[in-house]
Design a protein around this motif. Sequence first.
Motif, mmCIF file in Angstrom:
data_model
loop_
_atom_site.group_PDB
_atom_site.id
_atom_site.type_symbol
_atom_site.label_atom_id
_atom_site.label_comp_id
_atom_site.label_asym_id
_atom_site.label_seq_id
_atom_site.Cartn_x
_atom_site.Cartn_y
_atom_site.Cartn_z
ATOM 1 N N GLY A 141 35.856 29.593 31.004
ATOM 2 C CA GLY A 141 37.181 29.167 30.547
ATOM 3 C C GLY A 141 38.089 30.357 30.261
ATOM 4 N N ALA A 142 37.531 31.385 29.612
ATOM 5 C CA ALA A 142 38.321 32.584 29.317
ATOM 6 C C ALA A 142 38.709 33.302 30.606
ATOM 7 N N ALA A 143 37.792 33.352 31.570
ATOM 8 C CA ALA A 143 38.103 33.978 32.860
ATOM 9 C C ALA A 143 39.230 33.217 33.558
ATOM 10 N N GLY A 144 39.170 31.882 33.508
ATOM 11 C CA GLY A 144 40.241 31.068 34.102
ATOM 12 C C GLY A 144 41.568 31.268 33.393
ATOM 13 N N LEU A 145 41.541 31.329 32.057
ATOM 14 C CA LEU A 145 42.767 31.566 31.292
ATOM 15 C C LEU A 145 43.359 32.925 31.638
ATOM 16 N N TRP A 146 42.498 33.920 31.773
ATOM 17 C CA TRP A 146 42.986 35.257 32.133
ATOM 18 C C TRP A 146 43.667 35.230 33.499
ATOM 19 N N GLU A 147 43.077 34.516 34.434
ATOM 20 C CA GLU A 147 43.688 34.438 35.768
ATOM 21 C C GLU A 147 45.038 33.726 35.712
ATOM 22 N N LEU A 148 45.162 32.728 34.840
ATOM 23 C CA LEU A 148 46.465 32.078 34.654
ATOM 24 C C LEU A 148 47.486 33.066 34.081
ATOM 25 N N LEU A 149 47.044 33.911 33.139
ATOM 26 C CA LEU A 149 47.940 34.928 32.581
ATOM 27 C C LEU A 149 48.344 35.952 33.644
ATOM 28 N N GLU A 150 47.387 36.349 34.486
ATOM 29 C CA GLU A 150 47.715 37.272 35.584
ATOM 30 C C GLU A 150 48.729 36.635 36.530
ATOM 31 N N PHE A 151 48.515 35.380 36.860
ATOM 32 C CA PHE A 151 49.432 34.663 37.748
ATOM 33 C C PHE A 151 50.831 34.618 37.145
ATOM 34 N N THR A 152 50.898 34.305 35.839
ATOM 35 C CA THR A 152 52.192 34.240 35.149
ATOM 36 C C THR A 152 52.872 35.603 35.141
ATOM 37 N N GLY A 153 52.098 36.654 34.849
ATOM 38 C CA GLY A 153 52.657 38.011 34.856
ATOM 39 C C GLY A 153 53.172 38.410 36.222
ATOM 40 N N ASP A 154 52.442 38.028 37.258
ATOM 41 C CA ASP A 154 52.878 38.346 38.627
ATOM 42 C C ASP A 154 54.169 37.609 38.982
ATOM 43 N N LYS A 155 54.253 36.349 38.586
ATOM 44 C CA LYS A 155 55.425 35.542 38.945
ATOM 45 C C LYS A 155 56.656 35.874 38.114
ATOM 46 N N TRP A 156 56.469 36.036 36.805
ATOM 47 C CA TRP A 156 57.624 36.234 35.915
ATOM 48 C C TRP A 156 58.036 37.690 35.755
ATOM 49 N N PHE A 157 57.028 38.600 35.725
ATOM 50 C CA PHE A 157 57.332 39.998 35.422
ATOM 51 C C PHE A 157 57.083 40.937 36.604
ATOM 52 N N HIS A 158 56.753 40.361 37.752
ATOM 53 C CA HIS A 158 56.549 41.126 38.987
ATOM 54 C C HIS A 158 55.402 42.122 38.888
ATOM 55 N N PHE A 159 54.350 41.754 38.098
ATOM 56 C CA PHE A 159 53.131 42.555 38.097
ATOM 57 C C PHE A 159 52.440 42.320 39.437
ATOM 58 N N THR A 160 51.390 43.055 39.682
ATOM 59 C CA THR A 160 50.633 42.880 40.934
ATOM 60 C C THR A 160 49.145 42.715 40.612
ATOM 61 N N SER A 161 48.838 41.850 39.684
ATOM 62 C CA SER A 161 47.466 41.706 39.194
ATOM 63 C C SER A 161 46.549 40.959 40.153
ATOM 64 N N GLN A 162 47.070 40.004 40.883
ATOM 65 C CA GLN A 162 46.195 39.125 41.657
ATOM 66 C C GLN A 162 46.111 39.459 43.139
ATOM 67 N N GLY A 163 46.753 40.487 43.578
ATOM 68 C CA GLY A 163 46.676 40.800 44.989
ATOM 69 C C GLY A 163 47.403 39.766 45.824
ATOM 70 N N ARG A 164 47.069 39.701 47.098
ATOM 71 C CA ARG A 164 47.794 38.824 48.012
ATOM 72 C C ARG A 164 47.030 37.557 48.386
#
Length: 193
Positions: A141-164
Amino acid sequence: MASTKKHEHRLYEKTTGWGFTAIIAIGTVLMFINGNSTKGFMGIMTVMVYASILIYQSRSPRPFPASFTIISYTFIFIAVGLGTLSGFYRVLHFDDVLHLLSGIWIGYGSLIILKLMIGKDLSLRLPKAFVALYMLCFSLGAAGLWELLEFTGDKWFHFTSQGRDHDDTMFDMINGLVGGAVTVIFFLRKRRS
C-alpha cells in the motif's frame, strides 16, 4: 542506566536529523543558484519533512523509536540528497535498491504503527500470520501511495520520477513488496524465538 541510553539515542537522532537537514538545505540553495528550481523545490519539501519529523519527535508524548527515526532520516537523505540533488538516479539500479530499502523501512514502520494503534501487549497477542499479512499489505500500500505521489509530482510539478513507461512504476512496487517481505521474514524469525 536505561534513561542515559535513551537520552544518548535521542541525541544521535537529533544530530542525524539536523545534520541531514543542513546538508539538504545547502544542496537546495545550490540548486536554485544553478537555476534548477524543480530540484530546489524538492529540496524545500524535504527540509519541511525533516523539520516536521524533528518537531514531532521533540514534542510528541509518544515519539517513534530513535532507531526508526534515524533510519528515516538516512533513507530520505539517500533518496533526495544523493538521488535527486546529486544525480544518483542516473546510476544503474539505484532506484531499484532504494525501493527495496523503502519496503524494508516501511515494513519496520508498519510494526511501530501497529503497536501505537493497539498497544504493545495486544500486538504481541495477534497471530503472527495476521501481522505478517498486515506488514505485506502495508508495504505494498505504501509503495502504491508513493507511486501516486510520483505521478502527481510529474503531472503537476514537471518532475521526472516515473520515466516514460509503466515498467518503472510496477518494478518500484514489486521492489517495495520484496523489501516488505524481507522485514516479514525477520519479524517471523524474531517472533519464533
